[in-house]
Design a protein around this motif. Sequence first.
Motif, PDB file in Angstrom:
ATOM      1  N   THR A   1       8.564 -25.628  10.557  1.00  0.00           N
ATOM      2  CA  THR A   1       7.110 -25.744  10.443  1.00  0.00           C
ATOM      3  C   THR A   1       6.413 -24.743  11.359  1.00  0.00           C
TER       4      THR A   1
ATOM      5  N   GLU B   1       3.778 -21.642  10.810  1.00  0.00           N
ATOM      6  CA  GLU B   1       2.537 -21.590  11.594  1.00  0.00           C
ATOM      7  C   GLU B   1       2.363 -20.232  12.260  1.00  0.00           C
TER       8      GLU B   1
ATOM      9  N   ARG C   1       1.404 -17.609   9.677  1.00  0.00           N
ATOM     10  CA  ARG C   1       0.005 -17.736   9.261  1.00  0.00           C
ATOM     11  C   ARG C   1      -0.938 -17.204  10.328  1.00  0.00           C
TER      12      ARG C   1
END
Length: 408
Positions: free
Chosen positions: A74, A78, A81
């Motif tokens: 995850t 992140e 992004r």
Amino acid sequence: MSREPEVIVLGAGILGCALAWRLAASNLVGGKAILVIDPQPAASQATSRAAGLLSVARPAARSHWIPLVQKTLTIVDELNRAGQSVPLHRCGSLHLAASARTQALLADYEATAASSDVSCRRVQPQEWAGRLPWLDLKRFSEALWFPEEGYIDPYLLASAYGSAARALGVRFSLGRPASLVENGSRVAVRIDRTEHTPTSVWVAAGAWSNSLLSQLGASAPQAAVRSQYWITERTSLANGHMPIALAADLRLYARPEMGAILFGLRETNGVAVASRQLPDDLAGFVFDADDAAGHATLEACADLLNHWSPGLLSTGLRHYITGPSCYTPDGDFLVGPVAGWDNLKLLAGCNGAGIAVSGGLAEAAVGYESGAANSSGPYLPTRFGSCDVDAPAFLARCIAARAGKTSG
């Protein structure tokens, strides 16, 4: 620094960089002045020598690792992004079995995946012949496919953690060694001629953690065990659709690597070094002077490889990579306070999964920094009591922990 550091992290490898970022980003801890210290360039030692597998496939005994890996996955999304460049190669992984022992292992993985909401499915080994032409898949009776698994460049991931930490105000002091000194019931960090006594000192120096802790008469219950892998010449056998392959019958893991095959062989008789034998810089370091290139491991596995994987060794070998992987006697991580000190904490014991669990372990460490975690956590360093980490018997226990590992 413009402010006296309130938290000092010793070590700028994968765990130290991940920890610094998560501390700075945490709503419970953020705002504190954080300083990361390392005598070497960031991520230049053991981190840069890791194979970088991001594996969620675990046996039931290690099911508690799965959320840690999922957290890292995850976090990678992140970071990307947020503008970092951390390519995650989600090529999937194929676990293969032939013997009754490894068939039971696959059943364990499958049941654990089902109870942990991890995607996997049974497949026929022969169906993968086009994607793994260097393996004789007819010799395997069962296979388990994990489509979400992949691999990553560990140096790039550590660098992304570091960049994200710097963006939040974390300061890095690299190329400057530090030492630990007593200051009553607290620990001070001396760098150059300056001493700091912060709220927290986190030792996250990997295989060098014991060199630091020994200055206080303390230790991290882990040993630096040899991890090694090889990279073949560029070969058409490593096609663009090659997944990660794990075959416990061969003690083998493999993944694609820029048109070649990266593969590792887990030793039954491993090699570990006492903390005082580990140099400050791994350049040129060998674990075993009589087997500097891992030929003994290749020779011991040659018959198996030629029987099960006739195409692998015929490609030619271009690189041999070795480095220290920190194993504990029970094969589990070390996170939490060090007994006897008010402000000293440890993040260590990667057990061959440091890249995969880096984000998850850093998140767990934040709990100890914020006070949210209690003294009964699963990774507390105090669970082993007092031990001589350089004693041959202790090193043997850590070697055995690595030899017993079957997952990625």
